[in-house]
Design a protein around this motif. Structure first.
Motif, PDB file in Angstrom:
ATOM      1  N   SER A 441       0.832  -1.200   0.000  1.00  0.00           N
ATOM      2  CA  SER A 441       0.000   0.000   0.000  1.00  0.00           C
ATOM      3  C   SER A 441       0.864   1.246   0.000  1.00  0.00           C
ATOM      4  O   SER A 441       1.938   1.295   0.587  1.00  0.00           O
ATOM      5  N   ALA A 442       0.360   2.286  -0.682  1.00  0.00           N
ATOM      6  CA  ALA A 442       1.035   3.587  -0.661  1.00  0.00           C
ATOM      7  C   ALA A 442       0.572   4.442   0.513  1.00  0.00           C
ATOM      8  O   ALA A 442       1.068   5.549   0.701  1.00  0.00           O
ATOM      9  N   ARG A 443      -0.378   3.930   1.274  1.00  0.00           N
ATOM     10  CA  ARG A 443      -0.861   4.694   2.421  1.00  0.00           C
ATOM     11  C   ARG A 443       0.284   4.929   3.389  1.00  0.00           C
ATOM     12  O   ARG A 443       1.129   4.077   3.608  1.00  0.00           O
ATOM     13  N   GLY A 444       0.314   6.102   3.946  1.00  0.00           N
ATOM     14  CA  GLY A 444       1.425   6.482   4.806  1.00  0.00           C
ATOM     15  C   GLY A 444       2.448   7.317   4.075  1.00  0.00           C
ATOM     16  O   GLY A 444       3.235   8.025   4.705  1.00  0.00           O
ATOM     17  N   VAL A 445       2.461   7.260   2.728  1.00  0.00           N
ATOM     18  CA  VAL A 445       3.347   8.105   1.936  1.00  0.00           C
ATOM     19  C   VAL A 445       2.566   9.266   1.342  1.00  0.00           C
ATOM     20  O   VAL A 445       3.002  10.412   1.391  1.00  0.00           O
ATOM     21  N   TYR A 446       1.386   8.979   0.780  1.00  0.00           N
ATOM     22  CA  TYR A 446       0.547  10.036   0.234  1.00  0.00           C
ATOM     23  C   TYR A 446      -0.909   9.603   0.260  1.00  0.00           C
ATOM     24  O   TYR A 446      -1.219   8.422   0.407  1.00  0.00           O
ATOM     25  N   GLU A 447      -1.794  10.583   0.091  1.00  0.00           N
ATOM     26  CA  GLU A 447      -3.225  10.333  -0.046  1.00  0.00           C
ATOM     27  C   GLU A 447      -3.684  10.948  -1.368  1.00  0.00           C
ATOM     28  O   GLU A 447      -3.353  12.100  -1.675  1.00  0.00           O
ATOM     29  N   ALA A 448      -4.440  10.203  -2.171  1.00  0.00           N
ATOM     30  CA  ALA A 448      -4.897  10.668  -3.486  1.00  0.00           C
ATOM     31  C   ALA A 448      -6.208  11.437  -3.355  1.00  0.00           C
ATOM     32  O   ALA A 448      -7.233  11.082  -3.937  1.00  0.00           O
ATOM     33  N   ASP A 449      -6.184  12.522  -2.581  1.00  0.00           N
ATOM     34  CA  ASP A 449      -7.418  13.268  -2.324  1.00  0.00           C
ATOM     35  C   ASP A 449      -7.205  14.777  -2.418  1.00  0.00           C
ATOM     36  O   ASP A 449      -7.899  15.542  -1.735  1.00  0.00           O
ATOM     37  N   PHE A 450      -6.263  15.222  -3.268  1.00  0.00           N
ATOM     38  CA  PHE A 450      -6.104  16.666  -3.434  1.00  0.00           C
ATOM     39  C   PHE A 450      -7.399  17.253  -3.983  1.00  0.00           C
ATOM     40  O   PHE A 450      -7.955  16.754  -4.977  1.00  0.00           O
ATOM     41  N   PRO A 451      -7.918  18.335  -3.385  1.00  0.00           N
ATOM     42  CA  PRO A 451      -9.229  18.864  -3.794  1.00  0.00           C
ATOM     43  C   PRO A 451      -9.175  19.577  -5.150  1.00  0.00           C
ATOM     44  O   PRO A 451      -8.224  20.291  -5.459  1.00  0.00           O
ATOM     45  N   ASP A 452     -10.230  19.388  -5.950  1.00  0.00           N
ATOM     46  CA  ASP A 452     -10.324  20.031  -7.268  1.00  0.00           C
ATOM     47  C   ASP A 452     -10.707  21.504  -7.178  1.00  0.00           C
ATOM     48  O   ASP A 452     -10.526  22.254  -8.146  1.00  0.00           O
ATOM     49  N   HIS A 453     -11.269  21.913  -6.056  1.00  0.00           N
ATOM     50  CA  HIS A 453     -11.696  23.290  -5.858  1.00  0.00           C
ATOM     51  C   HIS A 453     -11.351  23.709  -4.430  1.00  0.00           C
ATOM     52  O   HIS A 453     -11.142  22.848  -3.552  1.00  0.00           O
ATOM     53  N   PRO A 454     -11.295  25.011  -4.173  1.00  0.00           N
ATOM     54  CA  PRO A 454     -11.032  25.442  -2.794  1.00  0.00           C
ATOM     55  C   PRO A 454     -12.140  24.983  -1.870  1.00  0.00           C
ATOM     56  O   PRO A 454     -13.293  24.836  -2.284  1.00  0.00           O
ATOM     57  N   PRO A 455     -11.812  24.731  -0.603  1.00  0.00           N
ATOM     58  CA  PRO A 455     -12.813  24.188   0.323  1.00  0.00           C
ATOM     59  C   PRO A 455     -13.953  25.154   0.604  1.00  0.00           C
ATOM     60  O   PRO A 455     -15.045  24.728   0.987  1.00  0.00           O
ATOM     61  N   SER A 456     -13.733  26.449   0.425  1.00  0.00           N
ATOM     62  CA  SER A 456     -14.804  27.423   0.616  1.00  0.00           C
ATOM     63  C   SER A 456     -14.617  28.565  -0.366  1.00  0.00           C
ATOM     64  O   SER A 456     -13.498  28.885  -0.762  1.00  0.00           O
ATOM     65  N   ALA A 457     -15.715  29.151  -0.790  1.00  0.00           N
ATOM     66  CA  ALA A 457     -15.681  30.271  -1.732  1.00  0.00           C
ATOM     67  C   ALA A 457     -15.823  31.583  -0.967  1.00  0.00           C
ATOM     68  O   ALA A 457     -16.631  31.703  -0.048  1.00  0.00           O
ATOM     69  N   PHE A 458     -14.984  32.549  -1.325  1.00  0.00           N
ATOM     70  CA  PHE A 458     -15.083  33.894  -0.761  1.00  0.00           C
ATOM     71  C   PHE A 458     -14.470  34.853  -1.773  1.00  0.00           C
ATOM     72  O   PHE A 458     -14.009  34.432  -2.840  1.00  0.00           O
ATOM     73  N   ASN A 459     -14.476  36.118  -1.478  1.00  0.00           N
ATOM     74  CA  ASN A 459     -13.876  37.107  -2.371  1.00  0.00           C
ATOM     75  C   ASN A 459     -12.364  37.003  -2.233  1.00  0.00           C
ATOM     76  O   ASN A 459     -11.748  37.684  -1.415  1.00  0.00           O
ATOM     77  N   PHE A 460     -11.755  36.131  -3.066  1.00  0.00           N
ATOM     78  CA  PHE A 460     -10.359  35.751  -2.885  1.00  0.00           C
ATOM     79  C   PHE A 460      -9.404  36.938  -2.909  1.00  0.00           C
ATOM     80  O   PHE A 460      -8.372  36.920  -2.238  1.00  0.00           O
ATOM     81  N   THR A 461      -9.714  37.956  -3.692  1.00  0.00           N
ATOM     82  CA  THR A 461      -8.764  39.048  -3.889  1.00  0.00           C
ATOM     83  C   THR A 461      -9.159  40.324  -3.148  1.00  0.00           C
ATOM     84  O   THR A 461      -8.655  41.406  -3.469  1.00  0.00           O
TER      85      THR A 461
END
Length: 604
Positions: A441-461
Motif C-alpha cells: 500500500s502507498a498509504r502512509g506516503v501520500y493520499e490521493a485526495d487533493f481537492p479540485d476546488h477550494p474548500p470554501s468560496a469567498f472574495n479571494f482578492t
C-alpha cells in the motif's frame, strides 16, 4: 553451437552474446524513441569551493567547482546522460527544468517526490530525454535551497537538418551569446542555514543582498568590478541571447541600454517575434531574444549595461531592491583621437522598469504568443475532461507546544494550494510508493485526495478579507496528490488570494509544457472567463507568472505517465507547502507506460 559452448571461454562468450541481445531488445522496449538519438555524456561533481562576493569570502556548493555550473548542449530529440557524484556535505538531487522526460519520471529530480536524494559519497546517473523542447532550459538542484548555487543552462539547438525559425529573416547567420543566468546572493549567510532557521522559527526568509548576472553582482556593488561579466559583440551582427531566471525569490526585469530585444521563445518554445525595451522573467522561466548589435541610435558609446532589477509585486514585505549589471561591449571599434580608451557603460535608465512596475510586467507578459506555424503548430485542447480551480495562499500554523515561533502573531508561516499545505515525505518518495503500490500500500506516503476546488468560496482578492474575520489564515498539512487518467485534457486555474497578502506566484509543472490560455485580475468566473480564452496561439510554457490579485488558466494533455511535481518557484513558498503532485496513470500502448526504474536509484 552446443559443441562450441562446451569450453569455458565459449560458454562465457555465449553468455555475453545473450546478454547483448537481451539489452538491445530491452532498451528498444523501454525507450523506443531514443534509438535514433545522439547520446551526450556529462559528469557532474558536486563539491564545495570558496568564492568572494561583496567583499566577503564564503563556501558554496557547486558543480565541478563552477558558479554557475557547466552548460549542457544538445539537439532536439537527443538524450543526455549526466553522472552526478556527490562530494559535498549534504544530500542533493538535480532537476532538468522544463524537460518533459517522457515516460521517465525516475530522472526528474525533486527530492522525495521522484527520488530519494543522492547522499554524500554516492552517485547517480540521470537520463535526460529531450523530446519537443527547442531553445533554452536549465538544470538546478531540487533539494533544500541548494539551487542558489547549484545551477546551469541547457541549450537545445534544432535537430540536424533544420534551423531556428527566425534564421530565415536574418542574414547573415545569427550568432549565439553565452547564456545569461540571473540569480541572487546572500553576503554573509549560507542559504541552507537560512532555510533551517526558517523551519525552526517559523518566520520569513531573510532577503538576498544582491541580484547577480552569471554569479556576479556587477560593478555597481563594492568589490565587484573585476568579476563583472563582459559580453563582446561586433557591430552589424545579430545575436541570440539566452536568459534564465535562477533566483530563489525574485521576478526580474531585464534590459540592455541602447538596444531593443526581439523575443523569439520562452521556456524552450517558439513565440511570435516581438520587439521590446525590457523583459520580465519569473523564477524558473527562460527567454530567448535577438539583439542587433547596432548602437548608432545610442550615439555609438561602445559599452552598455545589461541590467537585471527585482520586480516586486508586493512591496509591503522585505525584498532585495537591487540591480545587477553585466557589460555589453563592442569590439573592432576604431577609437577617435583624444577619446578615452574605456568609457563608462551606459545604463538603461529609460527602459528598465521600476521595481514595483506591475504595468510593465503585465504589458510584457500579455504579448507572449505561440509561433503557431506549420513547423511549430499548437495543439490546445478545445474541451477539457478535468478542470481544477486552485487557490494559492500564504498561511499560518500554530506554534508547536513548548516552542517559540517568530512568525506573525507568534505562529509559523506556511503556504497552501486549495488550503492543503503539502508535506514532503522523508522515508520514501512518492514515485516509488506509487510504482510499487501493486505489491504494498502507498498509504502512509501520500493520499490521493487533493481537492479540485477550494474548500470554501469567498472574495479571494479582497485585501480586507482577513480583517473581516470571515476567513482565517489556518491551513491543513498533508501529502495530498491528484490522480489523472492518461490522455485526459486538463485545465488548471491558479487563483491568487489575499489571505496573508497578494503576490504574483510563479507556478511550475514538472513533466509537461502547458498552454497559458487565459489570465485576468480579480476572481476567476467559471461561467464567464473561459469565453475569453486564447485557444488559437497561447504561449506554451512550463512556468507561469500568475498575476497578483488575479488568476491564470493553463491547459495540457495528461499524456506523460508518471509522478509530476506542481509547485510555486519561490523556494520559501515551496518549502512552506505551496505544492502538490499530479500522478498520471499509464495508458494502454507501450509508449504510454512509465519506464521501469533504474536498478541504482538512490535509497532513503
Amino acid at each position: 553451437m552446443g559443441a562450441v559452448a562446451d569450453t569455458p571461454a565459449a560458454a562465457v562468450l555465449l553468455r555475453l552474446l545473450q546478454l547483448a541481445v537481451f539489452l538491445a531488445f530491452g532498451v528498444a522496449a523501454v525507450c523506443p524513441a531514443a534509438q535514433a538519438s545522439t547520446v551526450h555524456h556529462y559528469h557532474f561533481l558536486v563539491k564545495r569551493v570558496s568564492v568572494t562576493r561583496l567583499c566577503r569570502q564564503k563556501s558554496i556548493l557547486t558543480v565541478n567547482g563552477q558558479f554557475p555550473g557547466p552548460t549542457i548542449r544538445a539537439r532536439k530529440g537527443d538524450v543526455v546522460v549526466v553522472n552526478v557524484r556527490n562530494h559535498g556535505d549534504r544530500n542533493i538531487t538535480i532537476h532538468w527544468h522544463g524537460v518533459d522526460q517522457p515516460q521517465n519520471p525516475w530522472s526528474d529530480g525533486p527530492e522525495y517526490i521522484t527520488q530519494c536524494p543522492i547522499q554524500p559519497g554516492a552517485s547517480f546517473a540521470y537520463r535526460v530525454i529531450l523530446s519537443q523542447e527547442e531553445g533554452t532550459l536549465w538544470w538546478h538542484a531540487h533539494s533544500g535551497f541548494d539551487r542558489a548555487t547549484v545551477q546551469g543552462a541547457i541549450v537545445i539547438r534544432p535537430s540536424r537538418g533544420t534551423t531556428f525559425p527566425f534564421q530565415f529573416q536574418k542574414k547573415p547567420r545569427v550568432e549565439e551569446l553565452p547564456p545569461i543566468i540571473l540569480g541572487e546572493w546572500w553576503r554573509d549567510d549560507d542559504v541552507n542555514d537560512l532555510l533551517e532557521e526558517t523551519k525552526r522559527t517559523g518566520r520569513d526568509v531573510k532577503p538576498s543582498d544582491a541580484n547577480t548576472i552569471n554569479g556576479e553582482p556587477g560593478d555597481l556593488f563594492p568589490c565587484s568590478a573585476r568579476g563583472t561579466t563582459v559580453v563582446a559583440v561586433e557591430r552589424g551582427k545579430t545575436y541570440l541571447l539566452r536568459l534564465i531566471n535562477a533566483g530563489l525569490t525574485n521576478h526580474m526585469f531585464f534590459a540592455v541600454a541602447g538596444h531593443r530585444l526581439t523575443v523569439v521563445a520562452t521556456d524552450a518554445r517558439y513565440t511570435k517575434p516581438f520587439a521590446t525595451d525590457h523583459v520580465m522573467v519569473a523564477p524558473g522561466q527562460t527567454v530567448d531574444a535577438l539583439l542587433d548589435a547596432d548602437d548608432r541610435g545610442a550615439g555609438g558609446r561602445c559599452r552598455y549595461y545589461m541590467a537585471a532589477r527585482t520586480f516586486a509585486s508586493d512591496t509591503t514585505v522585505p525584498f532585495n531592491n537591487s540591480t545587477a549589471t553585466a557589460v555589453l561591449e563592442y569590439t573592432r571599434t576604431l577609437r577617435r583621437r583624444g577619446t578615452p580608451r574605456r568609457r563608462p557603460p551606459v545604463f538603461p535608465v529609460a527602459t528598465l522598469p521600476a521595481v514595483n512596475d506591475i504595468g510593465a510586467a503585465a504589458a510584457y507578459t500579455t504579448r507572449l504568443r505561440s509561433l503557431a506555424s506549420e513547423e511549430h503548430p499548437v495543439d490546445v485542447p478545445a474541451r477539457v475532461d478535468e478542470r481544477l480551480v486552485v487557490t494559492m495562499a500564504v498561511n499560518l500554523l500554530p506554534c508547536a507546544a513548548n516552542t517559540t515561533c517568530s512568525g506573525p502573531g507568534g505562529a509559523r508561516l506556511a503556504a497552501s494550494l486549495n488550503n492543503a499545505s503539502f508535506v514532503n515525505p522523508s522515508a520514501a518518495d512518492v514515485l516509488r510508493a506509487y510504482y510499487y503500490r501493486r505489491f504494498r500500500s502507498a498509504r502512509g506516503v501520500y493520499e490521493a485526495d487533493f481537492p479540485d476546488h477550494p474548500p470554501s468560496a469567498f472574495n479571494f482578492t479582497d485585501p480586507g478579507v482577513r480583517a473581516s474575520g470571515l476567513v482565517g489564515a489556518a491551513t491543513e498539512r498533508g501529502t495530498r496528490v491528484k490522480v489523472l487518467e492518461y490522455g485526459a485534457a486538463v485545465e488548471v486555474v491558479f487563483q491568487d488570494t489575499a489571505v496573508l497578502g497578494m503576490v504574483s506566484h510563479p507556478m511550475h509543472l514538472h513533466g509537461f509544457s502547458f498552454y497559458v490560455v487565459g489570465r485576468g485580475l480579480g476572481n476567476f468566473d467559471e461561467r464567464r472567463d473561459p469565453a475569453g480564452y486564447n485557444l488559437a496561439d497561447p504561449p506554451l510554457q512550463n512556468t507561469v507568472a500568475v498575476p497578483k490579485a488575479g488568476w491564470a488558466a493553463i491547459r495540457f494533455r495528461a499524456n506523460n505517465p508518471g509522478v509530476w511535481f506542481v509547485h510555486c518557484h519561490f523556494d520559501r513558498h515551496m518549502v512552506w507547502g505551496m505544492d502538490t503532485v499530479f500522478i498520471v496513470k499509464d495508458g494502454k500502448a507501450p509508449d504510454a507506460k512509465m519506464m521501469r526504474p533504474p536498478w541504482n536509484m538512490p535509497q532513503c
